[in-house]
Design a protein around this motif. Structure first.
Motif, PDB file in Angstrom:
ATOM      1  N   PRO A   1      38.204  40.831  41.739  1.00  0.00           N
ATOM      2  CA  PRO A   1      37.959  42.204  41.277  1.00  0.00           C
ATOM      3  C   PRO A   1      38.807  43.250  41.973  1.00  0.00           C
ATOM      4  CG  PRO A   1      35.889  41.017  41.529  1.00  0.00           C
ATOM      5  CD  PRO A   1      36.960  40.133  42.072  1.00  0.00           C
ATOM      6  N   ASP A   2      39.157  43.004  43.255  1.00  0.00           N
ATOM      7  CA  ASP A   2      39.966  43.987  43.969  1.00  0.00           C
ATOM      8  C   ASP A   2      41.366  44.111  43.370  1.00  0.00           C
ATOM      9  OD1 ASP A   2      37.866  44.410  45.616  1.00  0.00           O
ATOM     10  OD2 ASP A   2      38.661  43.284  47.326  1.00  0.00           O
ATOM     11  N   LYS A   3      41.855  43.015  42.780  1.00  0.00           N
ATOM     12  CA  LYS A   3      43.183  43.043  42.168  1.00  0.00           C
ATOM     13  C   LYS A   3      43.125  43.457  40.705  1.00  0.00           C
ATOM     14  CE  LYS A   3      46.032  40.028  44.975  1.00  0.00           C
ATOM     15  NZ  LYS A   3      47.126  39.024  44.921  1.00  0.00           N
TER      16      LYS A   3
ATOM     17  N   ALA B   1      36.713  43.882  33.133  1.00  0.00           N
ATOM     18  CA  ALA B   1      35.501  43.077  32.985  1.00  0.00           C
ATOM     19  C   ALA B   1      35.823  41.611  32.703  1.00  0.00           C
ATOM     20  CB  ALA B   1      34.636  43.653  31.863  1.00  0.00           C
ATOM     21  N   GLU B   2      36.893  41.351  31.981  1.00  0.00           N
ATOM     22  CA  GLU B   2      37.273  39.974  31.659  1.00  0.00           C
ATOM     23  C   GLU B   2      37.697  39.217  32.913  1.00  0.00           C
ATOM     24  OE1 GLU B   2      40.399  37.475  28.789  1.00  0.00           O
ATOM     25  OE2 GLU B   2      40.285  39.657  28.668  1.00  0.00           O
ATOM     26  N   ALA B   3      38.478  39.872  33.760  1.00  0.00           N
ATOM     27  CA  ALA B   3      38.906  39.241  35.018  1.00  0.00           C
ATOM     28  C   ALA B   3      37.705  38.974  35.920  1.00  0.00           C
ATOM     29  CB  ALA B   3      39.920  40.130  35.738  1.00  0.00           C
ATOM     30  N   GLU B   4      36.772  39.916  35.978  1.00  0.00           N
ATOM     31  CA  GLU B   4      35.566  39.735  36.795  1.00  0.00           C
ATOM     32  C   GLU B   4      34.751  38.549  36.302  1.00  0.00           C
ATOM     33  OE1 GLU B   4      31.558  42.184  38.210  1.00  0.00           O
ATOM     34  OE2 GLU B   4      33.135  43.210  37.080  1.00  0.00           O
TER      35      GLU B   4
END
Length: 381
Positions: free
Chosen positions: A34-36, A41-44
């Motif tokens: 999440p930091d990157k 929302a998809e990446a999370e």
């Protein structure tokens, strides 16, 4: 919607080693962290999916269950160790009773069954015990000794002091569980609670993982331990060095180191419990005439008296010359079996002397023992 295969999520095959799983997880976790990917929302969702897959596959028991039953192994009341991880993660089958009878905080279930099912608080994990096989000599086993052993083990990371966070970084409240360390899912009128898959029950996540240990809080390092070996140990004896096993995680207690003793075979002595056995060759003249000889022991020279007429194979006992009893109370004994040596080469003088001895004994005409002749008469008829 059906869940994706855990191996597919990490991009590895089913035969992947633990190291291959770890490398694949780190690569995917960095990519979708999440930091990157702030606000993505998809990446999370993918980050949580990757974490869930790795939490299952890094544990040998959970991985075996997944290989056999798939995602069904972690749904409903699937069996497993308390404190499992993953979105469906190894539910404790007694959670249903905890929820119905007091919710795991001193309710009626704990009063009747003795506590909260063995869950660790705050995500702390006890370090694993280690085994070290140590070979020593029989002399060392009998007298006691001190050894220095060197081995490798996971130890607390010096850079982050076991926290897993890069210095200057901090831990933040876990966004998945809100700091509770557990997440709850409802199935009808029954609630199920399980360890949070994101923070492993700690309630916090690392803002920036330590660059030395990659967020694990531990690194491999060499350790040296001095071990005092008491007199009387034998093969299979087990010594314990408390706190010298693997370092715990998240503040967990370190495991212990167990040293397993192996005593080498001796070129002269055989050990039977705490007694020692030795064969000693003697001259036939000493066996006939009697006398005394010096014999070896583990503690120096011993003196053995040989009676007149000693036969080969006779066993003598030297009291207290064996191995000390491990728990005190004296020593075992030394058992000495003599083997009478017959000369293989004689000079003329020795031969003449023996012939005279044979004549004096009446052996020239009857070289076989009279007792044997009596027993064997029926075979000569």
């Amino acid at each position: 919607m059906s869940k994706r295969d855990y191996y597919e999520i990490l991009g590895v095959n089913k035969e992947a080693s633990a190291d291959e799983l770890k490398k694949a997880y780190r690569k995917m976790a960095v990519k979708y962290h999440p930091d990157k990917n702030p606000g993505d929302a998809e990446a999370e969702a993918k980050f949580k999916e990757v974490s869930e897959a790795y939490d299952i596959l890094k544990d040998e028991e959970k991985r075996a269950a997944y290989d056999r039953f798939g995602h069904a192994a972690f749904q409903g009341g699937g069996m497993g160790r308390a404190g499992g991880a993953g979105a469906g993660g190894f539910h404790d089958p007694f959670d249903i009773f905890r929820e119905a009878f007091g919710g795991g905080g001193g309710g009626i279930f704990e009063e009747f069954f003795g506590g909260g099912g063995g869950r660790s608080s705050g995500g702390a994990q006890h370090g694993a015990d280690l085994r070290y096989d140590l070979e020593i000599t029989l002399e060392e086993a009998a007298k006691g000794t001190e050894k220095e052993i060197r081995y490798r083990r996971p130890v607390e990371c010096k850079q982050c002091h076991g926290s897993g966070a890069e210095p200057g970084s901090k831990k933040v409240t876990c966004p998945t569980c809100g700091g509770a360390g557990q997440v709850t899912s409802n199935r009808g009128f029954i609630s199920f609670r399980q360890v949070c898959p994101s923070c492993q029950g700690a309630g916090q996540t690392i803002e920036k993982p330590c660059t030395s240990c990659h967020g694990e809080g531990r690194v491999m390092d060499s350790s040296t331990v001095k071990v005092r070996i008491p007199a009387g140990v034998h093969t299979g004896s087990k010594l314990r060095s408390a706190g010298k096993g693997e370092a715990g995680q998240m503040g967990g207690q370190a495991g212990d180191l167990y040293i397993i003793i192996h005593v080498k075979e001796h070129e002269l002595f055989e050990r039977h419990d705490d007694d020692l056995f030795c064969e000693v060759p003697i001259k036939f003249t000493l066996a006939a005439l009697g006398g005394s000889i010096n014999v070896p022991t583990l503690f120096g020279k011993g003196n053995l008296k040989i009676p007149t007429g000693t036969q080969t194979g006779t066993t003598f006992r030297l009291r207290g010359q064996g191995v000390p009893h491990l728990r005190g109370g004296g020593n075992g004994d030394m058992l000495i079996r003599v083997q009478v040596e017959v000369p293989t080469k004689l000079n003329n003088e020795q031969k003449a002397a023996l012939e005279s001895f044979a004549d004096a004994c009446g052996d020239a005409g009857n070289p076989v023992s009279e007792s044997f002749v009596e027993k064997a008469k029926k075979f000569f008829k």
